[in-house]
Design an enzyme around this catalytic site. Structure first.
Site, PDB file in Angstrom:
ATOM      1  N   ASP A 306     -14.136  34.591  -2.170  1.00 34.01           N
ATOM      2  CA  ASP A 306     -14.011  34.435  -0.724  1.00 34.01           C
ATOM      3  C   ASP A 306     -12.863  35.268  -0.164  1.00 34.01           C
ATOM      4  OD1 ASP A 306     -14.629  32.885   1.796  1.00 34.01           O
ATOM      5  OD2 ASP A 306     -12.532  32.297   1.499  1.00 34.01           O
ATOM      6  N   GLU A 349     -16.642  38.991  -1.151  1.00 35.32           N
ATOM      7  CA  GLU A 349     -16.928  38.815   0.276  1.00 35.32           C
ATOM      8  C   GLU A 349     -15.867  39.622   1.024  1.00 35.32           C
ATOM      9  OE1 GLU A 349     -16.641  36.360   4.223  1.00 35.32           O
ATOM     10  OE2 GLU A 349     -15.241  36.142   2.572  1.00 35.32           O
TER      11      GLU A 349
END
Length: 641
Positions: A306, A349
């Site tokens: 993330d 990401e």
């Protein structure tokens, strides 16, 4: 019993990649009896005591010993404390008393309680050997990959509003995923976290599978069942920042420990969290060990890492200044993970244009093997939200991605971030009336599935959830009472299974030879046509997408082969809720150049639809007099016998 000098040296060097074997709570055998060892890193603490249900939360008799100058503390309790609750009572240099959960705990109390639990992870018997062998035989790069992104607590709930457990979800979720043809499940973070609405992105227990849904062994069972059904499991993982709840990592011993000392670097103002100090060796040992921990104990198949952009650049600045500590950490993380298992999925990401995110570190890359294509997602959704009449002015939004599609190994995400917090669901983003919305969503999914790159879809998108994701409630399963939603669900099933059978749609995802535009310039009609190729010529597909509600007959499309073409997929089929403008008959190529191709066909173009054609292969037959008759067909370079 005590840590070795080598273990301590590696931990403080940032290379102790199995630090979970030392730190945390562990049952150990000594002189034929079971004892419990506790070890914690608290470099600024004046004293550390162990408190829990075994001593009525009074740590006077359970003070830890500081075993080195760098702040490692340890105690061995001569009892088997499995199942007991505990925390560390930390006395700071300025005399404050902090109660902290164990950063390395394997299990924790269910929220809102915050104590750690002594838990042994050993003992689960895995039955996923066939899956592990398959992963080694078939690397993912030339295989289909369609990921179903799931928030565990809100996919489906019981009638009384309670969440399903890990074990119960094995019976609920896995058959659904198999039926729909997904290849992987990506789970929003399952580390222990205090607030449901953080979705797991603000964690306190990086080694503790959240107790909301059961025990660690229950999660192992769920993952094992996924593997037995041929489904990979990807875990959302957050090595960039953590929440600031009092019992967690924040100011662990009264001073910055896991976070940066400098407030400008430490504070993540947007999310209200603290950034990990990625220049600190002990943090490297903690985080990289954590990745290997999930791989080793839970057989996770990969991580979606993330907020990589938030790590690559220093926070809280209007100017993008690269963070050398984060860059070094990410490279080391990927090198260690791939040394442990070269078949792991390491997915970044990353919303920036940082170069070589998915290139090997020896080639100057960050070392991931996949990256979310955020640019594609933003451009395509912007285009789809534009009215039909204005799309001709946004034509570049649909073509720009092919200029960089092969610079990285991309996954195309239609993720949770795009259907929450007022952004509307995918279906409701589509302009027009009720029928228009469904037709355009089918078209979007068709374009998504035929564009180079692996795929990800957030839960609910498969049946056309009308409302955006309500992150405290289950999906709107009552929509299956409505015909168009059932048809949308059937459409996604059909599209997914079609995708998995067509090598042209995945075999050359990362090879520029796998894609070629036929007509990229028809902005006026908002029609795009292109070719997808596999390694073999016979796997070639012709794709035509019409982003308006106009139907065309006898529409010319340039083609590369002198043969007949058969329609093999059409999103306008009435079974999916379309108008039924399909091409029933074979479409014979004509020997007249068009669209820069040597031949062309004439076909029906349905409204708001994707049409997929496959060239037929003429078989050898017999002439009227028994003589052998050879059919002529074309290659990319011309005709041959």
């Amino acid at each position: 019993m005590s840590p070795t000098d080598l273990q301590l040296h590696l931990f403080h060097e940032g290379t102790f990649y199995e630090s979970y074997h030392l730190f945390g709570a562990h049952l150990v055998k000594r002189d034929g009896r079971t004892e419990t060892r506790f070890c914690v890193w608290a470099p600024h603490a004046k004293k550390v005591r162990l408190v829990g249900t075994f001593n009525d939360w009074n740590g006077e008799e359970h003070e830890l010993t500081k075993i080195n100058d760098q702040g490692v503390w340890m105690i061995v309790v001569p009892e088997n404390l499995e199942g007991h609750l505990y925390k560390y009572e930390i006395i700071t240099k300025d005399g404050r008393t902090l109660l902290k959960a164990d950063p390395y705990a394997f299990y924790a109390e269910e929220r809102p309680h915050t104590a750690s639990i002594v838990y042994q992870l050993d003992g689960y018997k895995w039955n996923d050997q066939a899956w592990q062998r398959k992963k080694k035989r078939k690397p993912i790069y030339e295989q289909p990959m369609f990921i179903y992104e799931v928030h565990f607590g809100t996919w489906k709930k019981k009638e009384d509003g309670q969440c399903y457990t890990y074990a119960e979800m094995a019976d609920e979720l896995i058959p659904y995923v198999v039926e729909h043809g997904f290849t992987h499940i990506e789970l929003l973070p399952l580390v222990e976290h205090p607030l449901d609405r953080s979705w797991g992105y603000q964690g306190t227990g990086y080694y503790a599978a959240t107790s909301r849904y059961g025990t660690p062994h229950d999660l192992m069972y769920f993952i094992d069942r996924c593997h037995q059904e041929g489904i990979g499991v990807i875990l959302d993982w957050v090595p960039g920042h953590f929440c600031k709840d009092a019992h967690g990592l924040y100011m662990f011993d009264g001073e910055p420990t896991y976070e940066y000392v400098n407030m400008q670097d430490r504070e993540n103002i947007v999310w209200g969290t603290a950034n990990f100090d990625l220049g600190k060796p002990e943090v490297h040992s903690f985080l990289i060990s954590n990745a290997l921990f999930w791989l080793q104990y839970y057989h996770i198949d990969g991580f979606r890492v993330d907020a990589v952009a938030n790590m690559l650049y220093w926070p809280n600045s209007d100017v993008l200044h690269p963070n050398p500590y984060a860059i070094s950490f990410l490279k080391k993380l990927n090198e260690v993970v791939f040394a442990f298992d070269p078949n792991v999925l390491m997915i970044a990401e990353d919303s920036t244009d940082w170069p070589k995110v998915t290139a090997p570190t020896y080639d100057g890359g960050l070392g991931f093997n996949y990256k979310w294509n955020m640019g594609w997602m933003n451009d395509v959704l912007t285009y789809m939200e534009t009215s039909m009449h204005e799309r001709k002015h946004m034509h570049h939004k649909m073509t720009f991605s092919l200029l960089y599609a092969y610079t990285e190994n991309f996954i195309l995400p239609l993720s949770h971030d795009e259907v929450v917090h007022g952004k509307k669901s995918l279906l409701n983003k589509m302009p027009g009336d009720y029928w228009d919305k469904f037709a355009q969503l089918r078209l979007l999914y068709g374009y998504f599935m035929t564009h180079p790159g692996k795929k990800l879809l957030f839960m609910g998108g498969e049946f056309g959830q009308f409302d955006e994701w309500k992150d405290l409630e289950q999906l709107d399963w009552m929509l299956f009472d409505f015909d168009m939603h059932r048809k949308m669900d059937n459409y996604v099933k059909s599209l997914t299974h079609f995708y998995k059978k067509q090598k042209a749609l995945y075999e050359c995802d990362h090879d520029p030879d796998g894609f070629e535009w036929i007509d990229v310039n028809n902005a006026e009609q908002s029609i795009f046509s292109f070719i997808r190729r596999g390694k073999k010529e016979e796997d070639t597909l012709i794709i035509v997408c019409n982003f308006t509600n106009v139907t065309y007959h006898d529409y010319k499309v340039g083609v590369p082969l002198l043969t007949s073409y058969r329609e093999v997929f059409n999103s306008d089929d009435v079974t999916y809720g379309g108008t039924g403008h399909i091409n029933k008959k074979l479409l014979a190529a004509r020997e007249q150049p068009y669209h820069g191709k040597p031949y062309h066909i004439e076909m029906t173009i349905p409204p708001y639809a994707i049409t997929i054609l496959r060239p037929t292969r003429k078989r050898e037959g017999k002439g009227n007099h028994g003589t052998k008759k050879v059919r002529r067909y074309a290659t990319r370079g011309g005709a041959r016998e």
